[in-house]
Scaffold this motif. Structure first.
Motif, PDB file in Angstrom:
ATOM      1  N   MET A   1      -2.187  -4.486 -10.233  1.00 11.14           N
ATOM      2  CA  MET A   1      -0.850  -4.017 -10.579  1.00 11.14           C
ATOM      3  C   MET A   1      -0.256  -3.149  -9.475  1.00 11.14           C
ATOM      4  O   MET A   1       0.948  -3.208  -9.212  1.00 11.14           O
ATOM      5  N   LYS A   2      -1.073  -2.340  -8.810  1.00 10.24           N
ATOM      6  CA  LYS A   2      -0.554  -1.533  -7.700  1.00 10.24           C
ATOM      7  C   LYS A   2      -0.053  -2.428  -6.568  1.00 10.24           C
ATOM      8  O   LYS A   2       1.003  -2.174  -5.974  1.00 10.24           O
ATOM      9  N   ILE A   3      -0.792  -3.489  -6.271  1.00  7.61           N
ATOM     10  CA  ILE A   3      -0.391  -4.401  -5.198  1.00  7.61           C
ATOM     11  C   ILE A   3       0.881  -5.158  -5.583  1.00  7.61           C
ATOM     12  O   ILE A   3       1.815  -5.299  -4.776  1.00  7.61           O
ATOM     13  N   ILE A   4       0.942  -5.637  -6.822  1.00  7.04           N
ATOM     14  CA  ILE A   4       2.117  -6.389  -7.262  1.00  7.04           C
ATOM     15  C   ILE A   4       3.361  -5.500  -7.253  1.00  7.04           C
ATOM     16  O   ILE A   4       4.438  -5.903  -6.794  1.00  7.04           O
ATOM     17  N   ARG A   5       3.232  -4.284  -7.719  1.00  8.56           N
ATOM     18  CA  ARG A   5       4.383  -3.374  -7.721  1.00  8.56           C
ATOM     19  C   ARG A   5       4.810  -3.037  -6.298  1.00  8.56           C
ATOM     20  O   ARG A   5       6.009  -2.882  -6.017  1.00  8.56           O
TER      21      ARG A   5
ATOM     22  N   ASP B   1       3.155  -5.909   4.460  1.00  9.49           N
ATOM     23  CA  ASP B   1       2.025  -5.764   5.365  1.00  9.49           C
ATOM     24  C   ASP B   1       0.714  -5.856   4.572  1.00  9.49           C
ATOM     25  O   ASP B   1       0.454  -5.030   3.688  1.00  9.49           O
ATOM     26  N   PRO B   2      -0.132  -6.864   4.858  1.00 10.33           N
ATOM     27  CA  PRO B   2      -1.395  -7.001   4.108  1.00 10.33           C
ATOM     28  C   PRO B   2      -2.295  -5.772   4.237  1.00 10.33           C
ATOM     29  O   PRO B   2      -3.009  -5.428   3.291  1.00 10.33           O
ATOM     30  N   GLU B   3      -2.273  -5.131   5.391  1.00  8.94           N
ATOM     31  CA  GLU B   3      -3.111  -3.953   5.593  1.00  8.94           C
ATOM     32  C   GLU B   3      -2.686  -2.824   4.648  1.00  8.94           C
ATOM     33  O   GLU B   3      -3.526  -2.144   4.043  1.00  8.94           O
ATOM     34  N   GLU B   4      -1.375  -2.620   4.515  1.00  5.43           N
ATOM     35  CA  GLU B   4      -0.881  -1.581   3.630  1.00  5.43           C
ATOM     36  C   GLU B   4      -1.118  -1.931   2.161  1.00  5.43           C
ATOM     37  O   GLU B   4      -1.436  -1.065   1.339  1.00  5.43           O
ATOM     38  N   LEU B   5      -0.954  -3.205   1.843  1.00  7.48           N
ATOM     39  CA  LEU B   5      -1.181  -3.623   0.455  1.00  7.48           C
ATOM     40  C   LEU B   5      -2.648  -3.460   0.063  1.00  7.48           C
ATOM     41  O   LEU B   5      -2.956  -3.100  -1.077  1.00  7.48           O
TER      42      LEU B   5
END
Length: 287
Positions: A20-24, A32-36
């Motif tokens: 949920m944190k990544i989706i939001r 940025d995949p690194e930040e996600l």
């Protein structure tokens, strides 16, 4: 998936803390995949590198918009569920408002882990205050199943004179289609009872546990098939539910080994009796 994001393959539950944190964050505009991957929860089994690689995709505006709509619907339904939990809590407190307080404290829970569909309040404590017994001490019973059975069957078991009447009402007892003294069928009657369906689901779950009920399910399943074993185990659970509510029985599980030993001793007694009737003596095989 249409954006080639494989988050659901590396995260067991996308509605969990990490997912949920990544989706939001994606909906908020992060790409940025690194930040996600930094949103990874410490309890997540997948590493940050694995999550980062799974988030390298082709972000399309129309798909991000669809994801935003889905997230809004998810949040709306979560709000509705929370309101239902609040309403259920109010109703339970009204039901036991005039009841005598329970003198003994609430026993420790058999299961410490929290499930994703748990209530937002302590339903065990509310049911214990209302009933005076803790149904979750019975293996296979969780707070949700206990509340559902009380809602379907009520808390007054005296409406059924015996436990046989109760299991027959649930359509978990064998039928008795008899004509001129001949048993035509002993199949259980069809039923649309939600309580019986919940007990059958509990029987399937408890069949995987190392308990006496689990041993009973596995033995019957190997002998007469899974369908009949589910019904028989569901009936046993219904008997425990009835006796606990009506007589205040405290269930103590003896364990699968105790059950198997009792079954083995019963078989040995039957074989010894048959051998004696035929004029033989049953002896143990020398080791």
């Amino acid at each position: 998936m249409q954006m080639n994001l494989q988050l659901h393959h590396v995260v067991q539950d996308v509605t969990g803390a990490t997912g949920m944190k990544i989706i939001r964050s994606i909906v908020a505009g992060e790409r940025d995949p690194e930040e996600l991957a930094r949103h990874r929860d410490v309890r997540c089994k997948a590493s940050s590198e694995t999550i980062r690689d799974a988030l390298v995709g082709d972000y399309q505006n129309e798909h991000v918009f669809e994801l935003t709509q889905a997230l809004a619907l998810y949040d709306f339904y979560q709000t509705q569920v929370a309101q239902c939990d609040e309403r259920i809590e109010v109703v339970l407190r009204q039901l036991h408002a005039n009841a005598a307080p329970v003198s003994t404290p609430l026993p420790a829970a058999l299961r410490r882990s929290r499930q994703s569909n748990d209530f937002s309040f302590d339903v065990r404590a509310e049911l214990y205050s209302m009933l005076g017994v803790d149904l979750t001490q019975i293996h296979g019973f969780g707070p949700y199943l206990a509340l559902k059975l009380v809602a379907e069957c009520g808390a007054d078991m005296s409406r059924w004179p015996t436990v046989k009447h109760f299991t027959s009402w649930l359509c978990l007892a064998p039928g008795n289609k008899i004509s001129r003294g001949k048993v035509l069928s002993s199949k259980t009657r069809r039923s649309s009872s939600k309580a019986a369906a919940a007990l059958r689901l509990a029987a399937v779950t408890i069949g995987k546990t190392d308990t006496a009920l689990g041993g009973f399910y596995r033995r019957l399943s190997a002998r007469i098939g899974k369908a009949k074993a589910v019904t028989a185990t569901a009936r046993k659970i219904a008997v425990l539910f009835y006796n606990t509510l009506r007589y205040g029985m405290k269930y103590v599980d003896p364990g699968a080994e105790y059950y198997e030993e009792r079954y083995r001793q019963r078989v040995l007694n039957n074989l010894t009796r048959r051998a004696d009737s035929l004029g033989f003596v049953l002896q143990a095989k020398p080791t």
